[in-house]
Design an enzyme around this catalytic site. Structure first.
Site, PDB file in Angstrom:
ATOM      1  N   ARG A   1      -1.392 -12.213 -19.819  1.00 60.04           N
ATOM      2  CA  ARG A   1      -1.753 -12.657 -18.476  1.00 60.04           C
ATOM      3  C   ARG A   1      -3.193 -13.158 -18.478  1.00 60.04           C
ATOM      4  NH1 ARG A   1       0.760  -7.171 -15.914  1.00 60.04           N
ATOM      5  NH2 ARG A   1       2.941  -7.791 -15.968  1.00 60.04           N
TER       6      ARG A   1
ATOM      7  N   GLY B   1      -3.933   4.977 -12.001  1.00 58.23           N
ATOM      8  CA  GLY B   1      -3.208   5.094 -13.262  1.00 58.23           C
ATOM      9  C   GLY B   1      -1.778   4.652 -13.028  1.00 58.23           C
TER      10      GLY B   1
ATOM     11  N   ARG C   1      22.963 -27.468  -1.609  1.00 62.85           N
ATOM     12  CA  ARG C   1      24.306 -27.058  -1.175  1.00 62.85           C
ATOM     13  C   ARG C   1      25.373 -27.233  -2.258  1.00 62.85           C
ATOM     14  NH1 ARG C   1      23.080 -30.231   4.241  1.00 62.85           N
ATOM     15  NH2 ARG C   1      22.349 -31.572   2.575  1.00 62.85           N
TER      16      ARG C   1
ATOM     17  N   LYS D   1      -4.842  -0.246  -9.892  1.00 62.68           N
ATOM     18  CA  LYS D   1      -5.561  -0.417 -11.156  1.00 62.68           C
ATOM     19  C   LYS D   1      -7.083  -0.316 -11.030  1.00 62.68           C
ATOM     20  CE  LYS D   1      -2.939  -2.511 -14.356  1.00 62.68           C
ATOM     21  NZ  LYS D   1      -2.114  -3.447 -15.123  1.00 62.68           N
TER      22      LYS D   1
ATOM     23  N   VAL E   1       5.803  -8.417 -18.403  1.00 59.12           N
ATOM     24  CA  VAL E   1       6.940  -7.525 -18.644  1.00 59.12           C
ATOM     25  C   VAL E   1       8.191  -8.352 -18.953  1.00 59.12           C
ATOM     26  CG1 VAL E   1       8.306  -5.645 -17.602  1.00 59.12           C
ATOM     27  CG2 VAL E   1       5.938  -5.975 -16.914  1.00 59.12           C
TER      28      VAL E   1
ATOM     29  N   THR F   1       6.668 -20.065  -7.680  1.00 53.79           N
ATOM     30  CA  THR F   1       8.081 -19.805  -7.917  1.00 53.79           C
ATOM     31  C   THR F   1       8.863 -20.496  -6.802  1.00 53.79           C
ATOM     32  OG1 THR F   1       9.679 -18.097  -8.529  1.00 53.79           O
ATOM     33  CG2 THR F   1       8.215 -17.584  -6.658  1.00 53.79           C
TER      34      THR F   1
ATOM     35  N   ASP G   1       2.536  -9.252 -10.352  1.00 53.94           N
ATOM     36  CA  ASP G   1       2.126  -8.197 -11.294  1.00 53.94           C
ATOM     37  C   ASP G   1       1.007  -7.314 -10.753  1.00 53.94           C
ATOM     38  OD1 ASP G   1       3.973  -9.247 -13.097  1.00 53.94           O
ATOM     39  OD2 ASP G   1       2.501 -10.662 -13.892  1.00 53.94           O
TER      40      ASP G   1
ATOM     41  N   LYS H   1       3.677  -3.737  -7.906  1.00 53.67           N
ATOM     42  CA  LYS H   1       4.657  -3.531  -6.822  1.00 53.67           C
ATOM     43  C   LYS H   1       5.697  -2.487  -7.212  1.00 53.67           C
ATOM     44  CE  LYS H   1       5.654  -7.907  -7.027  1.00 53.67           C
ATOM     45  NZ  LYS H   1       4.593  -8.396  -7.927  1.00 53.67           N
TER      46      LYS H   1
ATOM     47  N   GLN I   1       7.269 -11.316  -7.381  1.00 53.18           N
ATOM     48  CA  GLN I   1       6.176 -12.297  -7.459  1.00 53.18           C
ATOM     49  C   GLN I   1       5.041 -11.956  -6.469  1.00 53.18           C
ATOM     50  OE1 GLN I   1       9.682 -13.720  -7.224  1.00 53.18           O
ATOM     51  NE2 GLN I   1       9.521 -13.036  -9.316  1.00 53.18           N
TER      52      GLN I   1
ATOM     53  N   ARG J   1       4.199 -12.771 -22.257  1.00 59.01           N
ATOM     54  CA  ARG J   1       3.005 -13.630 -22.353  1.00 59.01           C
ATOM     55  C   ARG J   1       1.769 -12.858 -21.928  1.00 59.01           C
ATOM     56  NH1 ARG J   1       4.755 -18.726 -18.762  1.00 59.01           N
ATOM     57  NH2 ARG J   1       5.768 -17.067 -17.590  1.00 59.01           N
TER      58      ARG J   1
ATOM     59  N   GLY K   1       9.139  -8.749 -13.231  1.00 55.61           N
ATOM     60  CA  GLY K   1       9.052  -7.694 -14.243  1.00 55.61           C
ATOM     61  C   GLY K   1       8.246  -6.571 -13.635  1.00 55.61           C
ATOM     62  N   HIS K   2       8.919  -5.480 -13.296  1.00 58.02           N
ATOM     63  CA  HIS K   2       8.251  -4.370 -12.622  1.00 58.02           C
ATOM     64  C   HIS K   2       8.290  -3.146 -13.531  1.00 58.02           C
ATOM     65  CE1 HIS K   2       9.476  -6.320  -8.522  1.00 58.02           C
ATOM     66  NE2 HIS K   2       8.643  -7.057  -9.225  1.00 58.02           N
ATOM     67  N   THR K   3       7.122  -2.636 -13.864  1.00 55.42           N
ATOM     68  CA  THR K   3       7.063  -1.454 -14.719  1.00 55.42           C
ATOM     69  C   THR K   3       6.899  -0.220 -13.856  1.00 55.42           C
ATOM     70  OG1 THR K   3       5.844  -2.829 -16.231  1.00 55.42           O
ATOM     71  CG2 THR K   3       5.905  -0.487 -16.750  1.00 55.42           C
TER      72      THR K   3
HETATM   73  P1  GDP Z   1       4.714  -5.727 -10.593  1.00 54.46           P
HETATM   74  O1  GDP Z   1       5.373  -6.926 -11.166  1.00 54.46           O
HETATM   75  O2  GDP Z   1       3.911  -6.038  -9.374  1.00 54.46           O
HETATM   76  O3  GDP Z   1       5.654  -4.579 -10.373  1.00 54.46           O
HETATM   77  O4  GDP Z   1       3.652  -5.239 -11.680  1.00 54.46           O
HETATM   78  P2  GDP Z   1       3.892  -5.114 -13.276  1.00 54.46           P
HETATM   79  O5  GDP Z   1       4.749  -3.916 -13.516  1.00 54.46           O
HETATM   80  O6  GDP Z   1       4.319  -6.411 -13.847  1.00 54.46           O
HETATM   81  O7  GDP Z   1       2.405  -4.894 -13.771  1.00 54.46           O
HETATM   82  C1  GDP Z   1       1.639  -3.828 -13.311  1.00 54.46           C
HETATM   83  C2  GDP Z   1       1.284  -2.927 -14.504  1.00 54.46           C
HETATM   84  O8  GDP Z   1       0.259  -2.049 -14.126  1.00 54.46           O
HETATM   85  C3  GDP Z   1       2.410  -2.025 -14.968  1.00 54.46           C
HETATM   86  O9  GDP Z   1       2.292  -1.866 -16.349  1.00 54.46           O
HETATM   87  C4  GDP Z   1       2.163  -0.713 -14.248  1.00 54.46           C
HETATM   88  O10 GDP Z   1       2.672   0.415 -14.952  1.00 54.46           O
HETATM   89  C5  GDP Z   1       0.669  -0.698 -14.235  1.00 54.46           C
HETATM   90  N1  GDP Z   1       0.044  -0.017 -13.091  1.00 54.46           N
HETATM   91  C6  GDP Z   1       0.436  -0.005 -11.791  1.00 54.46           C
HETATM   92  N2  GDP Z   1      -0.482   0.634 -11.029  1.00 54.46           N
HETATM   93  C7  GDP Z   1      -1.469   1.008 -11.877  1.00 54.46           C
HETATM   94  C8  GDP Z   1      -2.727   1.672 -11.689  1.00 54.46           C
HETATM   95  O11 GDP Z   1      -3.125   2.026 -10.583  1.00 54.46           O
HETATM   96  N3  GDP Z   1      -3.492   1.854 -12.816  1.00 54.46           N
HETATM   97  C9  GDP Z   1      -3.086   1.454 -14.056  1.00 54.46           C
HETATM   98  N4  GDP Z   1      -3.896   1.660 -15.089  1.00 54.46           N
HETATM   99  N5  GDP Z   1      -1.927   0.821 -14.246  1.00 54.46           N
HETATM  100  C10 GDP Z   1      -1.129   0.602 -13.174  1.00 54.46           C
HETATM  101  P1  IMO Z   2       6.558 -10.047 -10.652  1.00 54.21           P
HETATM  102  O1  IMO Z   2       7.612  -9.687  -9.644  1.00 54.21           O
HETATM  103  C1  IMO Z   2       3.919 -13.059 -12.327  1.00 54.21           C
HETATM  104  C2  IMO Z   2       5.423 -17.173 -12.391  1.00 54.21           C
HETATM  105  C3  IMO Z   2       5.764 -17.792 -13.725  1.00 54.21           C
HETATM  106  C4  IMO Z   2       5.440 -19.243 -13.419  1.00 54.21           C
HETATM  107  C5  IMO Z   2       5.897 -19.405 -11.970  1.00 54.21           C
HETATM  108  C6  IMO Z   2       7.287 -20.008 -11.832  1.00 54.21           C
HETATM  109  O2  IMO Z   2       6.639  -9.268 -11.913  1.00 54.21           O
HETATM  110  O3  IMO Z   2       5.214 -10.001 -10.011  1.00 54.21           O
HETATM  111  P2  IMO Z   2       9.731 -19.063 -12.220  1.00 54.21           P
HETATM  112  O4  IMO Z   2      10.417 -18.563 -13.464  1.00 54.21           O
HETATM  113  O5  IMO Z   2       9.672 -18.052 -11.114  1.00 54.21           O
HETATM  114  O6  IMO Z   2      10.269 -20.382 -11.754  1.00 54.21           O
HETATM  115  O7  IMO Z   2       8.211 -19.356 -12.679  1.00 54.21           O
HETATM  116  O8  IMO Z   2       5.888 -18.103 -11.419  1.00 54.21           O
HETATM  117  N1  IMO Z   2       6.122 -15.893 -12.123  1.00 54.21           N
HETATM  118  C7  IMO Z   2       5.508 -14.704 -12.140  1.00 54.21           C
HETATM  119  N2  IMO Z   2       4.225 -14.366 -12.445  1.00 54.21           N
HETATM  120  N3  IMO Z   2       4.799 -12.114 -11.926  1.00 54.21           N
HETATM  121  C8  IMO Z   2       6.061 -12.437 -11.602  1.00 54.21           C
HETATM  122  O9  IMO Z   2       6.924 -11.553 -11.076  1.00 54.21           O
HETATM  123  C9  IMO Z   2       6.498 -13.773 -11.734  1.00 54.21           C
HETATM  124  N4  IMO Z   2       7.652 -14.430 -11.521  1.00 54.21           N
HETATM  125  C10 IMO Z   2       7.394 -15.725 -11.753  1.00 54.21           C
HETATM  126  O10 IMO Z   2       4.953 -17.270 -14.749  1.00 54.21           O
HETATM  127  O11 IMO Z   2       4.054 -19.450 -13.444  1.00 54.21           O
HETATM  128 MG    MG Z   3       5.493  -7.992 -12.940  1.00 51.27          MG
END
Ligand code: GDP
Ligand code: IMO
Ligand code: MG
Length: 427
Positions: free
Chosen positions: A304, A414, A142, A330, A298, A238, A13, A16, A223, A302, A40-42
């Site tokens: 964080r 942002g 396997r 961020k 995302v 993971t 999170d 990415k 992750q 839950r 979960g990528h936003t």
């Molecule tokens: P990922 O799983 O690594 O793709 O990250 P997530 O999408 O789960 O969480 C990152 C959150 O931060 C998302 O809601 C993004 O829109 C937001 N975000 C990413 N870069 C920035 C930033 O530079 N500033 C702010 N305020 N939000 C950001």
């Molecule tokens: P992104 O790509 C944050 C965490 C879960 C749990 C552990 C194992 O959005 O960064 P799993 O379902 O993979 O067997 O769970 O890994 N986890 C993440 N935490 N961002 C993620 O993905 C995650 N994918 C799995 O919360 O602790």
């Molecule tokens: Mg994420």
């Protein structure tokens, strides 16, 4: 031949999705190499917000070919609903390619994930419950089902039988659940075959040819480094390799082809699920980071866990991934704090430790040693260059760069595509 890996330097999170999307317009292929719909990528494009789980974030750039590599685990029902959602919003997804060697998350893998977690009780990992661990376990044992198996009913039936043999014993005798019927599973899996077919390709060949043709390929990790099955905080990890080496095995591209490895690094730290987290905050600062940073999962919704920046972890990420650059995200979230603590080392049993300890017991006992940096109060969200940042924000970035062991080449101020300060070009 530029092949870039973009991966999480902390516990996931980090942002990415945004970083990949940003580069997506200038690259030819974006490839997921591990994980599945636990990610979960936003991505925010203009006034539109997209939540992607399984699909590579490059799917939002029309010029780019999105690829799901052999190292990914695919839940077809999730894939289809994600594709449908994007199509309804006018996104063309027809260029998607999926490796025939990618493993399928079957309904029984999801069941096993959920019952195992329930059974672990207090010791649970806090998984996303998407069947990720059990699917990778079947792969290593396997007895996994691959996408290509959907095109041979007899082989598919034999494989599902083999997979369910032991699992049904476990489900009925240990977990007190009903046995799962082979026929039903086969029927469900076969129902996905036709719709998947146009996407299935020899992605290893496609990607290696693309690199020979000087195309730009971006490997997008799910992750993060500390969630890596080998290099993370095991067992609270993971079940795949988000670290840079995972891009080679998970996409079939040799390490000599990788030219750059970019670590996405949040200006503070977050974690979802169980496991050690030295800089975790349980006070109003933690609450404020969660609120201002919108730190809510995302995928699972839950909250964080939040804490200050941890330079020990960043240095570790530089080392195990061979990072060439960081993309710091961020930074804007930290606006308004008078003083910002940064963890520069740990204290373990009274001793100062500069690097991540290899012993999990030591890591569980690690107490952060903080250095406090002066904060800033000016809004930085419209900063376009490093010099637009207030002096204290510049100093915060420079200090993090010094402590973390690789240059910070971009800064997120942002969530939007254009809310980024580029320092060194990635391409
Ligand atoms: P990922 O799983 O690594 O793709 O990250 P997530 O999408 O789960 O969480 C990152 C959150 O931060 C998302 O809601 C993004 O829109 C937001 N975000 C990413 N870069 C920035 C930033 O530079 N500033 C702010 N305020 N939000 C950001
Ligand atoms: P992104 O790509 C944050 C965490 C879960 C749990 C552990 C194992 O959005 O960064 P799993 O379902 O993979 O067997 O769970 O890994 N986890 C993440 N935490 N961002 C993620 O993905 C995650 N994918 C799995 O919360 O602790
Ligand atoms: Mg994420």
């Amino acid at each position: 031949m530029p092949a870039l890996v973009l991966l999480g330097a902390q516990w996931g999170d980090e942002g990415k999705g945004k970083a990949t999307d940003l580069l997506g317009g200038s690259v030819d292929y974006v490839v997921r190499y591990q994980g599945g719909n636990n990610a979960g990528h936003t991505v925010v494009v203009g006034d539109q917000k997209y939540a992607l789980h399984l699909l590579p974030s490059g799917i939002l750039s029309p010029e780019c070919t999105p690829v799901i590599g052999n190292g990914v685990v695919v839940d077809p029902s999730v894939l289809f609903s994600e594709l449908n959602g994007l199509n309804e919003r006018g996104v063309d997804t027809s260029k998607l390619l999926i490796s025939g060697n990618a493993h399928i998350i079957t309904p029984y893998n999801v069941t096993v994930d959920k019952v195992t977690e329930r059974f672990l009780g207090k010791r649970k990992i806090g998984t996303t419950g998407r069947g990720i661990g059990p699917t990778y376990a079947d792969k290593i044992n396997r007895v996994g089902i691959r996408i290509q198996d959907l095109y041979d009913e007899s082989i598919l039936t034999q494989k599902v039988e083999a997979a369910l043999d032991g699992k049904n014993q476990l489900l009925t005798k240990v977990f007190n659940r009903r046995a799962i019927e082979v026929g039903k599973v086969v029927e469900e899996l076969l129902s996905y075959a036709d719709r998947l077919k146009p996407y299935v390709a020899d992605t290893v060949l496609v990607l290696n040819r693309a690199l020979e043709d000087d195309k730009v390929v971006l490997f997008e990790g799910g992750q993060g480094t500390l969630l890596d099955i080998d290099h993370g905080t095991y067992p609270f990890v993971t079940s795949s390799n988000p670290t840079a080496g995972g891009a080679c095995t998970g996409a079939g591209v040799g390490p000599t082809k990788i030219s750059r490895v970019i670590g996405i690094l949040k200006a503070y730290t977050t974690r979802v699920g169980s496991g050690p987290f030295p800089t975790e905050l349980f006070d109003e600062d933690g609450e404020a980071l969660r609120r201002i940073g919108g730190e809510r999962g995302v995928t699972t919704g839950r909250d964080r866990r939040c804490g200050w920046f941890d330079a020990v972890i960043a240095r570790y990420a530089t080392r195990v991934n061979g990072l060439t650059d960081f993309f710091l995200t961020k930074l804007d979230v930290l606006t308004g704090w008078e003083q910002i603590p940064v963890c520069v080392a740990y204290e373990i049993d009274g001793k100062r430790v500069e690097e991540l300890p290899y012993s999990q017991s030591d890591f569980h006992h690690a107490k952060p040693v903080y250095e406090t940096l002066p904060g800033w109060s000016e809004d930085i969200t419209s900063a376009k260059s490093f010099s637009d940042l207030p002096k204290n924000a510049q100093n915060y970035v420079k200090a993090l760069e010094e402590m973390s062991g690789a240059p910070i080449s971009a800064i997120g101020v942002g969530p939007g595509r254009d809310e980024t300060i580029e320092i060194n070009s990635f391409l």
